[in-house]
Scaffold this motif. Structure first.
Motif, PDB file in Angstrom:
ATOM      1  N   ARG A  66       0.819  -1.215   0.000  1.00 15.28           N
ATOM      2  CA  ARG A  66       0.000   0.000   0.000  1.00 15.28           C
ATOM      3  C   ARG A  66       0.850   1.261   0.000  1.00 15.28           C
ATOM      4  O   ARG A  66       0.442   2.296  -0.527  1.00 15.28           O
ATOM      5  CB  ARG A  66      -0.944   0.012   1.209  1.00 15.28           C
ATOM      6  CG  ARG A  66      -2.049  -1.022   1.151  1.00 15.28           C
ATOM      7  CD  ARG A  66      -3.093  -0.792   2.229  1.00 15.28           C
ATOM      8  NE  ARG A  66      -2.540  -0.891   3.569  1.00 15.28           N
ATOM      9  CZ  ARG A  66      -2.454   0.116   4.438  1.00 15.28           C
ATOM     10  NH1 ARG A  66      -2.885   1.327   4.094  1.00 15.28           N
ATOM     11  NH2 ARG A  66      -1.946  -0.065   5.644  1.00 15.28           N
TER      12      ARG A  66
ATOM     13  N   GLU B 223      -8.602   7.116   7.313  1.00 12.44           N
ATOM     14  CA  GLU B 223      -9.319   7.880   6.288  1.00 12.44           C
ATOM     15  C   GLU B 223      -9.895   9.185   6.825  1.00 12.44           C
ATOM     16  O   GLU B 223      -9.991  10.168   6.095  1.00 12.44           O
ATOM     17  CB  GLU B 223     -10.416   7.016   5.671  1.00 12.44           C
ATOM     18  CG  GLU B 223      -9.856   5.863   4.837  1.00 12.44           C
ATOM     19  CD  GLU B 223     -10.903   5.249   3.926  1.00 12.44           C
ATOM     20  OE1 GLU B 223     -12.096   5.306   4.280  1.00 12.44           O
ATOM     21  OE2 GLU B 223     -10.515   4.726   2.867  1.00 12.44           O
TER      22      GLU B 223
ATOM     23  N   ASN C  24      -4.462   4.983  -3.123  1.00  9.44           N
ATOM     24  CA  ASN C  24      -5.107   3.681  -3.046  1.00  9.44           C
ATOM     25  C   ASN C  24      -6.545   3.823  -3.533  1.00  9.44           C
ATOM     26  O   ASN C  24      -7.223   4.804  -3.208  1.00  9.44           O
ATOM     27  CB  ASN C  24      -5.084   3.196  -1.587  1.00  9.44           C
ATOM     28  CG  ASN C  24      -5.508   1.746  -1.443  1.00  9.44           C
ATOM     29  OD1 ASN C  24      -6.591   1.358  -1.893  1.00  9.44           O
ATOM     30  ND2 ASN C  24      -4.678   0.954  -0.806  1.00  9.44           N
ATOM     31  N   LEU C  25      -7.014   2.862  -4.287  1.00  9.98           N
ATOM     32  CA  LEU C  25      -8.353   2.948  -4.868  1.00  9.98           C
ATOM     33  C   LEU C  25      -9.436   3.161  -3.811  1.00  9.98           C
ATOM     34  O   LEU C  25     -10.432   3.839  -4.059  1.00  9.98           O
ATOM     35  CB  LEU C  25      -8.647   1.677  -5.672  1.00  9.98           C
ATOM     36  CG  LEU C  25      -9.973   1.622  -6.424  1.00  9.98           C
ATOM     37  CD1 LEU C  25     -10.070   2.771  -7.425  1.00  9.98           C
ATOM     38  CD2 LEU C  25     -10.123   0.285  -7.143  1.00  9.98           C
ATOM     39  N   ARG C  26      -9.222   2.633  -2.624  1.00 13.51           N
ATOM     40  CA  ARG C  26     -10.248   2.759  -1.589  1.00 13.51           C
ATOM     41  C   ARG C  26     -10.400   4.186  -1.075  1.00 13.51           C
ATOM     42  O   ARG C  26     -11.365   4.495  -0.373  1.00 13.51           O
ATOM     43  CB  ARG C  26      -9.938   1.821  -0.421  1.00 13.51           C
ATOM     44  CG  ARG C  26      -8.695   2.187   0.378  1.00 13.51           C
ATOM     45  CD  ARG C  26      -8.479   1.203   1.512  1.00 13.51           C
ATOM     46  NE  ARG C  26      -7.361   1.565   2.362  1.00 13.51           N
ATOM     47  CZ  ARG C  26      -7.004   0.886   3.454  1.00 13.51           C
ATOM     48  NH1 ARG C  26      -7.692  -0.185   3.801  1.00 13.51           N
ATOM     49  NH2 ARG C  26      -5.980   1.265   4.171  1.00 13.51           N
ATOM     50  N   HIS C  27      -9.437   5.071  -1.395  1.00 13.68           N
ATOM     51  CA  HIS C  27      -9.511   6.461  -0.935  1.00 13.68           C
ATOM     52  C   HIS C  27     -10.142   7.392  -1.973  1.00 13.68           C
ATOM     53  O   HIS C  27     -10.291   8.588  -1.713  1.00 13.68           O
ATOM     54  CB  HIS C  27      -8.111   6.996  -0.601  1.00 13.68           C
ATOM     55  CG  HIS C  27      -7.396   6.236   0.469  1.00 13.68           C
ATOM     56  ND1 HIS C  27      -8.040   5.723   1.569  1.00 13.68           N
ATOM     57  CD2 HIS C  27      -6.071   5.909   0.599  1.00 13.68           C
ATOM     58  CE1 HIS C  27      -7.152   5.107   2.341  1.00 13.68           C
ATOM     59  NE2 HIS C  27      -5.964   5.204   1.770  1.00 13.68           N
TER      60      HIS C  27
ATOM     61  N   ASP D  56     -13.143   7.943  -3.165  1.00 15.54           N
ATOM     62  CA  ASP D  56     -14.374   8.659  -2.805  1.00 15.54           C
ATOM     63  C   ASP D  56     -14.091   9.853  -1.898  1.00 15.54           C
ATOM     64  O   ASP D  56     -14.773  10.883  -1.981  1.00 15.54           O
ATOM     65  CB  ASP D  56     -15.366   7.711  -2.126  1.00 15.54           C
ATOM     66  CG  ASP D  56     -15.980   6.714  -3.101  1.00 15.54           C
ATOM     67  OD1 ASP D  56     -15.902   6.958  -4.316  1.00 15.54           O
ATOM     68  OD2 ASP D  56     -16.529   5.695  -2.643  1.00 15.54           O
TER      69      ASP D  56
ATOM     70  N   SER E 183      -6.003  -7.657  -3.710  1.00 15.87           N
ATOM     71  CA  SER E 183      -6.904  -6.757  -2.971  1.00 15.87           C
ATOM     72  C   SER E 183      -6.496  -5.302  -3.104  1.00 15.87           C
ATOM     73  O   SER E 183      -7.176  -4.406  -2.595  1.00 15.87           O
ATOM     74  CB  SER E 183      -6.925  -7.136  -1.481  1.00 15.87           C
ATOM     75  OG  SER E 183      -5.651  -6.903  -0.883  1.00 15.87           O
ATOM     76  N   HIS E 184      -5.383  -5.052  -3.794  1.00 16.48           N
ATOM     77  CA  HIS E 184      -4.849  -3.688  -3.852  1.00 16.48           C
ATOM     78  C   HIS E 184      -4.866  -3.153  -5.274  1.00 16.48           C
ATOM     79  O   HIS E 184      -4.477  -3.830  -6.210  1.00 16.48           O
ATOM     80  CB  HIS E 184      -3.417  -3.665  -3.326  1.00 16.48           C
ATOM     81  CG  HIS E 184      -2.806  -2.295  -3.325  1.00 16.48           C
ATOM     82  ND1 HIS E 184      -3.078  -1.365  -2.353  1.00 16.48           N
ATOM     83  CD2 HIS E 184      -1.953  -1.692  -4.189  1.00 16.48           C
ATOM     84  CE1 HIS E 184      -2.407  -0.253  -2.617  1.00 16.48           C
ATOM     85  NE2 HIS E 184      -1.722  -0.427  -3.722  1.00 16.48           N
ATOM     86  N   ARG E 185      -5.342  -1.927  -5.443  1.00 20.17           N
ATOM     87  CA  ARG E 185      -5.278  -1.213  -6.710  1.00 20.17           C
ATOM     88  C   ARG E 185      -4.851   0.220  -6.432  1.00 20.17           C
ATOM     89  O   ARG E 185      -5.164   0.786  -5.385  1.00 20.17           O
ATOM     90  CB  ARG E 185      -6.650  -1.192  -7.414  1.00 20.17           C
ATOM     91  CG  ARG E 185      -7.082  -2.517  -7.992  1.00 20.17           C
ATOM     92  CD  ARG E 185      -6.277  -2.876  -9.252  1.00 20.17           C
ATOM     93  NE  ARG E 185      -6.846  -4.034  -9.893  1.00 20.17           N
ATOM     94  CZ  ARG E 185      -6.616  -5.297  -9.526  1.00 20.17           C
ATOM     95  NH1 ARG E 185      -5.853  -5.534  -8.480  1.00 20.17           N
ATOM     96  NH2 ARG E 185      -7.160  -6.298 -10.189  1.00 20.17           N
TER      97      ARG E 185
END
Length: 267
Positions: free
Chosen positions: A23, A80, A104-107, A109, A259-261
């Motif tokens: 990450r 976050e 990181n893709l999860r951030h 939004d 699980s990581h992008r």
């Protein structure tokens, strides 16, 4: 409140980021180059953290010069809520200019929400696989590098370039970071690969009339061995829809955490 890291703090942070790989790969790669200024000239950047010595957010804020446009802003975050609070500050992110954020893709939004609050136009999103190589022992190699005289050639082939703003970025990469190329009989590059300021390999390209000869494989292999020999991380980013490149790197031994992008909101 944020603070800028300098000197020994940067070396300590590089070591600490290892436990957060993959990450933290982009920020880690930036620090690897910054902390080895005797080997390469790192891009001028401010490394900002939410607190020290225990940090939750790190942002590598590029320092722009006249004509600069394409400069990544890599971000690493463990919290976050603190990330959202941090990027709202104008002193950390300049929302008035073109931004290329490496996150990181999860951030995504969170960044979109803050951008909307600041009336920033909607952005494009490039999502990539992050491919990492740990064993370089069986890779072939060649021994040719590019220089600043090849700026125009690279600029014409890079899908995000063809602008004056990109020329400065490419020139900096050719002048200061590792590169590799295949030369024709007249000593002109016909295939090449460069290194970004985050230490990631990129801009891999073969001229159309020279494709199908295995040049890309040798270029990636050579660059991987060169980076590994100098103690740099060996990794790259591949857009999700680019199956040809994904299979090339996978067949050379690069792996990814499924699980990581990584994502680049481009505005």
């Amino acid at each position: 409140m944020t603070m800028e890291l300098t000197g020994e703090q940067l070396k300590i942070t590089e070591t600490r980021l290892k436990k957060y790989l993959p990450r933290s790969q982009q920020v880690y790669g930036y620090l690897v180059l910054m902390n080895r200024s005797d080997q390469v000239r790192a891009d001028p950047v401010k490394v900002l953290v939410d607190r020290w010595p225990e940090f939750n957010v790190i942002i590598c804020k590029p320092q722009y010069e006249k004509g600069d446009l394409f400069k990544d802003t890599p971000v690493f975050a463990n919290d976050e809520a603190i990330l959202e609070e941090t990027i709202r500050k104008s002193s950390v992110i300049d929302w008035t200019r073109f931004l290329c954020l490496g996150i990181n893709l999860r951030h995504v939004d969170i960044f979109k929400a803050v951008a909307s609050e600041k009336n920033v136009p909607s952005c494009k999103l490039a999502v990539c696989h992050m491919m990492i190589l740990k064993d370089v022992s069986d890779l072939p190699s060649i021994d040719s590098s590019m220089d600043e005289s090849h700026v125009g050639l690279v600029n014409q082939s890079w899908k995000f370039a063809k602008t004056r703003e990109a020329v400065g970025m490419i020139r900096n990469m050719l002048a200061n970071f590792p590169s590799c190329c295949v030369l024709d009989a007249e000593a002109k590059p016909v295939a090449w690969i460069l290194t970004y300021p985050t230490c990631a390999m990129g801009m891999l390209h073969t001229l159309p009339e020279h494709r199908g000869k295995g040049y890309a494989k040798v270029l990636v292999s050579t660059m991987a061995k060169r980076l590994h020999a100098q103690g740099y991380p060996v990794y790259c980013f591949i857009e999700e829809e680019n199956e040809v490149s994904y299979n090339l790197f996978k067949n050379l031994g690069f792996t990814e955490d499924p699980s990581h992008r990584e994502a680049w909101p481009l505005q």
